[in-house]
Design a protein around this motif. Structure first.
Motif, PDB file in Angstrom:
ATOM      1  N   GLY A 168      13.294   6.556 -29.782  1.00 16.77           N
ATOM      2  CA  GLY A 168      13.572   5.138 -29.933  1.00 16.77           C
ATOM      3  C   GLY A 168      13.331   4.670 -31.354  1.00 16.77           C
ATOM      4  O   GLY A 168      12.355   5.077 -31.997  1.00 16.77           O
ATOM      5  N   HIS A 204       6.794  -3.540 -24.031  1.00 15.03           N
ATOM      6  CA  HIS A 204       8.220  -3.307 -23.816  1.00 15.03           C
ATOM      7  C   HIS A 204       8.492  -1.821 -23.593  1.00 15.03           C
ATOM      8  O   HIS A 204       9.198  -1.436 -22.662  1.00 15.03           O
ATOM      9  CB  HIS A 204       9.022  -3.761 -25.032  1.00 15.03           C
ATOM     10  CG  HIS A 204       9.255  -5.225 -25.125  1.00 15.03           C
ATOM     11  ND1 HIS A 204      10.056  -5.924 -24.252  1.00 15.03           N
ATOM     12  CD2 HIS A 204       8.801  -6.136 -26.023  1.00 15.03           C
ATOM     13  CE1 HIS A 204      10.090  -7.200 -24.603  1.00 15.03           C
ATOM     14  NE2 HIS A 204       9.331  -7.356 -25.677  1.00 15.03           N
ATOM     15  N   TRP A 205       7.958  -0.990 -24.481  1.00 14.89           N
ATOM     16  CA  TRP A 205       8.247   0.441 -24.382  1.00 14.89           C
ATOM     17  C   TRP A 205       7.695   1.010 -23.085  1.00 14.89           C
ATOM     18  O   TRP A 205       8.288   1.919 -22.511  1.00 14.89           O
ATOM     19  CB  TRP A 205       7.674   1.190 -25.578  1.00 14.89           C
ATOM     20  CG  TRP A 205       8.081   0.666 -26.914  1.00 14.89           C
ATOM     21  CD1 TRP A 205       7.358   0.731 -28.076  1.00 14.89           C
ATOM     22  CD2 TRP A 205       9.304  -0.005 -27.275  1.00 14.89           C
ATOM     23  NE1 TRP A 205       8.031   0.143 -29.107  1.00 14.89           N
ATOM     24  CE2 TRP A 205       9.244  -0.326 -28.644  1.00 14.89           C
ATOM     25  CE3 TRP A 205      10.446  -0.385 -26.570  1.00 14.89           C
ATOM     26  CZ2 TRP A 205      10.269  -0.983 -29.312  1.00 14.89           C
ATOM     27  CZ3 TRP A 205      11.467  -1.062 -27.232  1.00 14.89           C
ATOM     28  CH2 TRP A 205      11.380  -1.346 -28.580  1.00 14.89           C
ATOM     29  N   LEU A 209      10.211   2.989 -20.578  1.00 16.18           N
ATOM     30  CA  LEU A 209       9.951   4.392 -20.256  1.00 16.18           C
ATOM     31  C   LEU A 209       9.623   4.565 -18.782  1.00 16.18           C
ATOM     32  O   LEU A 209      10.140   5.462 -18.110  1.00 16.18           O
ATOM     33  CB  LEU A 209       8.804   4.913 -21.125  1.00 16.18           C
ATOM     34  CG  LEU A 209       9.076   4.960 -22.641  1.00 16.18           C
ATOM     35  CD1 LEU A 209       7.802   5.304 -23.402  1.00 16.18           C
ATOM     36  CD2 LEU A 209      10.192   5.944 -22.981  1.00 16.18           C
ATOM     37  N   VAL A 260       8.846   6.910 -30.447  1.00  8.82           N
ATOM     38  CA  VAL A 260       9.337   5.551 -30.680  1.00  8.82           C
ATOM     39  C   VAL A 260       8.718   5.005 -31.962  1.00  8.82           C
ATOM     40  O   VAL A 260       7.494   4.954 -32.097  1.00  8.82           O
ATOM     41  CB  VAL A 260       9.011   4.614 -29.502  1.00  8.82           C
ATOM     42  CG1 VAL A 260       9.591   3.225 -29.761  1.00  8.82           C
ATOM     43  CG2 VAL A 260       9.561   5.171 -28.194  1.00  8.82           C
ATOM     44  N   SER A 262       8.395   1.659 -34.292  1.00  8.48           N
ATOM     45  CA  SER A 262       8.513   0.203 -34.232  1.00  8.48           C
ATOM     46  C   SER A 262       8.092  -0.341 -35.588  1.00  8.48           C
ATOM     47  O   SER A 262       7.005  -0.010 -36.069  1.00  8.48           O
ATOM     48  CB  SER A 262       7.593  -0.376 -33.148  1.00  8.48           C
ATOM     49  OG  SER A 262       7.693   0.345 -31.938  1.00  8.48           O
ATOM     50  N   PHE A 276      17.951   3.829 -28.324  1.00  8.07           N
ATOM     51  CA  PHE A 276      17.251   4.941 -27.693  1.00  8.07           C
ATOM     52  C   PHE A 276      18.226   6.113 -27.573  1.00  8.07           C
ATOM     53  O   PHE A 276      19.282   5.964 -26.958  1.00  8.07           O
ATOM     54  CB  PHE A 276      16.755   4.560 -26.291  1.00  8.07           C
ATOM     55  CG  PHE A 276      15.741   3.454 -26.279  1.00  8.07           C
ATOM     56  CD1 PHE A 276      14.396   3.730 -26.470  1.00  8.07           C
ATOM     57  CD2 PHE A 276      16.131   2.141 -26.094  1.00  8.07           C
ATOM     58  CE1 PHE A 276      13.458   2.710 -26.472  1.00  8.07           C
ATOM     59  CE2 PHE A 276      15.206   1.115 -26.083  1.00  8.07           C
ATOM     60  CZ  PHE A 276      13.860   1.407 -26.272  1.00  8.07           C
TER      61      PHE A 276
END
Length: 383
Positions: A168, A204-205, A209, A260, A262, A276
């Motif tokens: 991500g 959020h992640w 997931l 991921v 960010s 993603f």
């Protein structure tokens, strides 16, 4: 066909997210389209009651959108027996006490995330909501977006075969505020005010997931503050004390590894602000908020590594878009409609406060991993 009305206290509506996504693009859009169509054909109309700290701003918003009720007194709004739902889009530091007030008043509660500043506070909210018997939900908007709906469809169809990894990329450049005004509130960059990209984005992640690929078992993360000095809404310089970027590896079930990144200190070189990439034995996909591109096993080319010659292949041109099979809708609105339908039916919402606690747990584990420089196994909250 019958129509009935649900009155919703909307707290934090003067903020960017509360106003644009929840009030204008969700509740008012539902109102203007004649309400939520329920499974039996009835319609559920919505009537927002605006709450916030700035009376002048609330009055202006109410007049602009034809709303009759607004107040700076949350207790007054919650005392109204005709109100059945409370929604919170305030800054994180104010959320827990307001949610507890709403729950104590017998209101169903729906809230932005993170739901609180700590896992312990989140668990307290879950206990209070369950004791009161109210329906509770946490915003999981990205699951309702066209790109991730397409990704869900690919997973369910078996397109990927065995999923191997997820990568991500999220973020964009948030201006420091000196030469160009910052496009995010300054509190986001002060840890003492509940700021930080880990606390903001890891919840959020977690739900992305958890709902698409499986729960996180362990995390290794590095949270950093790349831009240490910023300027606030009044042009005053301040020290950024919260993390503005995080780089994480999440270990999922069945050996799936998710990476991921960010960042609010990155310039965008991708098709969407979040993407993603999912790689599996039978195919791969890259999903954003709206689009989803695929490359199946039988259509996978064979690149050759040759550092002596320039690359001439159009790698992005070797992927194909998944078509829109349904009319795309705003993800925030889609979940609002589901939550209000659940309230009307008296059934639990799928993405409840316990899910919000798990989001906080992942953020806490990420910060712990970064601070201690080690892999952290997540011991999930079970209610």
């Amino acid at each position: 066909m019958a129509a009935r009305t649900v009155r919703v206290v909307v707290n934090g509506v003067t903020g960017r997210m509360g106003y644009r996504q929840h009030l204008v693009r969700s509740l008012l859009a539902i109102r203007d389209d004649g309400g939520v169509v329920l499974p039996d054909g009835d319609r559920l109309m919505v009537e927002p009651v605006l709450v916030g700290r700035n009376a002048e701003r609330l009055a202006e918003l109410a007049a602009r959108h034809g709303l009759s009720e607004h107040t700076t007194d949350l207790d007054e709004a919650l005392a109204d027996e005709t109100v059945s739902v409370y929604f919170d889009a305030q800054v994180t530091s104010e959320r827990k006490k307001a949610l507890l007030k709403a729950i104590a008043a017998g209101k169903h509660v729906y809230t932005e995330k993170p739901i609180a500043e700590s896992v312990e506070d989140g668990i307290e909210l879950v206990a209070a909501a369950r004791e009161a018997g109210v329906i509770h939900g946490v915003v999981h908007d990205k699951l309702y977006l066209p790109g991730l709906i397409k990704l869900r469809r690919l997973i369910d169809s078996g397109f990927f075969g065995r999923i191997l990894s997820v990568r991500g990329e999220f973020g964009y450049w948030v201006f420091e505020g000196d030469l160009v005004p910052a496009q995010r509130p300054s509190w986001n960059y002060r840890a003492e005010d509940g700021g930080g990209i880990v606390l903001d984005m890891f919840p959020h992640w977690n739900y992305v997931l958890e709902n698409l690929f499986g729960g996180v078992q362990a995390v290794t993360a590095r949270a950093v503050t790349h831009i240490g000095e910023r300027w606030d809404e009044h042009g005053r310089r301040y020290t950024a004390t919260a993390d503005d970027a995080a780089y994480a590896i999440f270990e999922l079930a069945d050996g799936v590894v998710a990476q991921v990144n960010s960042s609010w200190a990155v310039r965008v070189e991708r098709e969407e602000l979040v993407e993603f990439q999912v790689d599996g034995t039978h195919g791969s996909a890259v999903a954003g908020l709206f689009g989803c591109r695929v490359q199946p096993r039988v259509g996978t080319p064979m690149p050759v590594w040759n550092p002596d010659l320039p690359t001439t292949e159009d790698f992005r041109g070797q992927w194909h878009q998944v078509p829109d099979l349904i009319e795309p809708t705003n993800g925030f609105r889609a979940q609002w409609e589901q939550f209000l339908t659940d309230v009307d039916a008296g059934r639990p919402h799928a993405y409840d406060l316990a899910a919000g606690v798990r989001g906080l747990q992942l953020a806490t584990a990420g910060l712990q991993s970064s601070a201690e420089g080690r892999r952290v196994v997540v011991d999930w909250f079970t209610a």
